[in-house]
Design a protein around this motif. Sequence first.
Motif, mmCIF file in Angstrom:
data_model
loop_
_atom_site.group_PDB
_atom_site.id
_atom_site.type_symbol
_atom_site.label_atom_id
_atom_site.label_comp_id
_atom_site.label_asym_id
_atom_site.label_seq_id
_atom_site.Cartn_x
_atom_site.Cartn_y
_atom_site.Cartn_z
ATOM 1 N N ARG A 1 0.830 -1.214 0.000
ATOM 2 C CA ARG A 1 0.000 0.000 0.000
ATOM 3 C C ARG A 1 0.861 1.260 0.000
ATOM 4 N NH1 ARG A 1 -4.165 -1.543 4.673
ATOM 5 N NH2 ARG A 1 -2.254 -2.415 5.501
ATOM 6 N N TYR B 1 1.789 1.769 -3.612
ATOM 7 C CA TYR B 1 0.648 2.365 -4.328
ATOM 8 C C TYR B 1 0.513 3.850 -3.990
ATOM 9 C CZ TYR B 1 -1.003 -2.447 -5.134
ATOM 10 O OH TYR B 1 -1.129 -3.749 -5.507
ATOM 11 N N LEU C 1 3.306 5.947 -5.561
ATOM 12 C CA LEU C 1 3.095 6.069 -7.010
ATOM 13 C C LEU C 1 1.939 7.032 -7.295
ATOM 14 C CD1 LEU C 1 4.273 4.918 -9.622
ATOM 15 C CD2 LEU C 1 2.515 3.177 -9.593
ATOM 16 N N PHE C 2 0.893 6.914 -6.490
ATOM 17 C CA PHE C 2 -0.281 7.793 -6.625
ATOM 18 C C PHE C 2 0.141 9.260 -6.460
ATOM 19 C CE2 PHE C 2 -4.399 9.580 -5.696
ATOM 20 C CZ PHE C 2 -5.276 8.767 -6.388
ATOM 21 N N VAL D 1 2.546 10.531 -9.311
ATOM 22 C CA VAL D 1 1.876 10.744 -10.597
ATOM 23 C C VAL D 1 0.870 11.894 -10.530
ATOM 24 C CG1 VAL D 1 0.319 9.657 -12.267
ATOM 25 C CG2 VAL D 1 2.217 8.365 -11.347
ATOM 26 N N THR D 2 0.225 12.047 -9.388
ATOM 27 C CA THR D 2 -0.841 13.055 -9.295
ATOM 28 C C THR D 2 -0.293 14.480 -9.130
ATOM 29 O OG1 THR D 2 -2.170 11.363 -8.211
ATOM 30 C CG2 THR D 2 -3.027 13.590 -8.152
ATOM 31 N N ILE E 1 0.375 16.504 -12.208
ATOM 32 C CA ILE E 1 -0.847 16.905 -12.931
ATOM 33 C C ILE E 1 -1.387 18.197 -12.324
ATOM 34 C CG2 ILE E 1 -3.264 16.283 -13.392
ATOM 35 C CD1 ILE E 1 -2.355 13.382 -13.557
ATOM 36 N N LEU E 2 -1.335 18.264 -10.998
ATOM 37 C CA LEU E 2 -1.836 19.470 -10.322
ATOM 38 C C LEU E 2 -0.850 20.628 -10.463
ATOM 39 C CD1 LEU E 2 -3.197 17.647 -7.139
ATOM 40 C CD2 LEU E 2 -4.537 18.442 -9.086
ATOM 41 N N SER F 1 -12.152 3.627 -21.246
ATOM 42 C CA SER F 1 -11.021 3.654 -20.306
ATOM 43 C C SER F 1 -9.694 3.651 -21.047
ATOM 44 C CB SER F 1 -11.111 2.468 -19.348
ATOM 45 O OG SER F 1 -11.132 1.265 -20.079
ATOM 46 N N CYS G 1 4.507 13.223 -15.304
ATOM 47 C CA CYS G 1 4.030 12.086 -14.484
ATOM 48 C C CYS G 1 4.741 10.814 -14.910
ATOM 49 C CB CYS G 1 2.535 11.882 -14.651
ATOM 50 S SG CYS G 1 1.585 13.378 -14.610
ATOM 51 N N PHE G 2 4.898 10.649 -16.227
ATOM 52 C CA PHE G 2 5.580 9.460 -16.741
ATOM 53 C C PHE G 2 7.003 9.396 -16.206
ATOM 54 C CE2 PHE G 2 3.865 6.908 -20.273
ATOM 55 C CZ PHE G 2 2.569 7.334 -20.186
ATOM 56 N N GLY H 1 7.068 8.773 -12.484
ATOM 57 C CA GLY H 1 6.567 7.424 -12.238
ATOM 58 C C GLY H 1 7.612 6.373 -12.585
ATOM 59 N N HIS H 2 8.294 6.564 -13.722
ATOM 60 C CA HIS H 2 9.310 5.596 -14.143
ATOM 61 C C HIS H 2 10.510 5.622 -13.202
ATOM 62 C CE1 HIS H 2 7.710 5.317 -18.544
ATOM 63 N NE2 HIS H 2 6.909 4.804 -17.647
ATOM 64 N N VAL I 1 9.626 3.664 -10.159
ATOM 65 C CA VAL I 1 9.635 2.203 -10.359
ATOM 66 C C VAL I 1 11.072 1.671 -10.404
ATOM 67 C CG1 VAL I 1 9.101 0.407 -12.057
ATOM 68 C CG2 VAL I 1 7.367 2.020 -11.386
ATOM 69 N N LEU J 1 -6.958 -0.025 -3.645
ATOM 70 C CA LEU J 1 -5.549 0.025 -3.250
ATOM 71 C C LEU J 1 -5.385 0.041 -1.730
ATOM 72 C CD1 LEU J 1 -4.231 2.642 -5.847
ATOM 73 C CD2 LEU J 1 -4.234 0.166 -6.022
ATOM 74 N N LEU K 1 0.538 2.969 -16.604
ATOM 75 C CA LEU K 1 0.747 4.303 -16.029
ATOM 76 C C LEU K 1 0.007 5.351 -16.873
ATOM 77 C CD1 LEU K 1 2.334 5.591 -13.680
ATOM 78 C CD2 LEU K 1 4.185 6.048 -15.271
ATOM 79 N N PHE L 1 -3.625 5.456 -16.044
ATOM 80 C CA PHE L 1 -3.846 6.163 -14.781
ATOM 81 C C PHE L 1 -3.675 7.680 -14.971
ATOM 82 C CE2 PHE L 1 -1.893 7.595 -10.656
ATOM 83 C CZ PHE L 1 -3.092 7.665 -9.974
ATOM 84 N N LYS M 1 -9.843 20.703 -10.412
ATOM 85 C CA LYS M 1 -8.806 20.264 -9.466
ATOM 86 C C LYS M 1 -9.298 20.182 -8.022
ATOM 87 C CE LYS M 1 -4.804 21.520 -12.234
ATOM 88 N NZ LYS M 1 -3.657 22.394 -12.412
#
Lengths: 280, 235
Positions: A17, A20, A23-24, A27-28, A31-32, A70, A251-252, A255-256, A259, B23, B188, B191, B205
């Motif tokens: 968790r 997760y 990563l969340f 990535v998020t 964006i913001l 999706s 984000c990519f 994120g990479h 990982v 999750l 990814l 998401f 937002k």
Amino acid sequence: MTEERSIARMLAEIDRRIIYLLLFIVVTVPILRPVAMPLAVSPDTKQYYKVLNALGPDDIVLFVLDTEFSGYMEIQSGVLASARLIIEKGAKMAIACSHPEATGIPPMMFSYLRDVMKRYDYKYGEDYVVLGYIFPNEAAVASSAQDFHGVVKEDWQGRPIKGTFLDRIHDWKDWSLIAIFSTGVRSDAFIRHYGLRGTPMVINCIGVMIPTTKPYVDTGIFKALLPSMRGGAELEKLINAPGPGLAAMDCFTFGHYLVIIFIIIANIGYFGYVRRRAER
Amino acid sequence: MTPLDLIIAIVAAFLSMCMFSTLYGKSSPLYALAEESYIGFGTGLTVVVNVLYIYRTGILGIKAGNWVLILGIILGIMVLFRVHPKYDYIARLPIAIALGAQFGLALRTTIFTGFLDQIRATIVPLFSGDAQTILYRWTIALCVIFMLTFFLYTIELKGPLKWSATIGEYMMYIAFGAIFAQTFMGRLALFVGTMQYLATPPWKKPILVASMVIVLALLIALDKTGLLERWTPEE
């Protein structure tokens, strides 16, 4: 030694968790709050751009949304950038869907491209037609390759397509290009019934499809492959129209990196604790 | 922004965050709510779009005088017998016809696209083109040979053949790594794309952030009070 082993054990037993959650967050946050990391353009995208850039006002493109909603999120940037380039080149466009959920995409797409369509005076019926859900199965694709008007008579709102630029389309050889935006719903059928006969085709597919789609580029069935969202971002850069793809590249990247860090941590945990315990 | 846009943004952000509640590591009623909603929406949309498709291609076609389409409609109705335990055998005929037609259409051409053309694309000149092209072609040719030797099962692999098979095996590991990386990139992207949809334009937002906080707070509260398990519907 004991201390080392306990660190290795801690690394081997990280609660998933936490992974997760990290990563969340990673990535998020971009964006913001975008960072605008640099981006290089791959040869695949350059080739894709070359094919689309060669289109002219006399060309007719079959724009196939071979995706559920999706999956569209992954190829959205490629769809929007490709449509923009086709509009800018003045080529005609017939938009078809091969999944019921894809029928919701064209209105969103044209709402996003409203400005560029206005600038180039790109009009419904004269320059583009939305055909809707016309490829529910392989039989429909195969029939449309032999007798297009036998399969498609109306647009998505039931208006006849007779009298539009689609009068010039009779079978597979009349399309200048088929651009497929795919999550793998029906793209194989297009390969079999259009690509094999020699209709020029390009594809923008999701990441998991790249290894299985690339061989068709080598055989010449696809003239070019736009890989996943990354390809869409690169195309946005090439046509100088920043959109969702370029915005997602931060984000990519983060994120990479995360990982890669997790892979290193997992290996330390594995060799430092799991494997030693198994050997004992 | 219209009131409808606002409602769509709120519902989309909240249900998406409910989906991500999986999750948390425990079954939750929030996840069940989002999942069932999606199934309901997807089924409804599929039914409507397909009925419309049947009407346009079938019913209107028959009205226009294309009588052969009646056969298709009859076969389609026969599929519906599948829901009746006593007469479900009637559905086998149209399903068999559909499967047969599908196989016929696909197999006829797959031999070329999936087999012959792929072999042809591998047999390429190894000494023409620029340095990069030559490197690519040699890589493909050698990888194909090494990997094919790995799949030789009918003879004992000794000497050079064994070396070739071992190199082929390691090349496959490299390929698996590349496929995993592509898969991760794809997941990814899914998401990121979803989050972008929920955060663009910028007025969305705060709704996204609020949905995250509310769903997380609800999850923790339900978990602490023991309601998380009790309120989750059984599978």
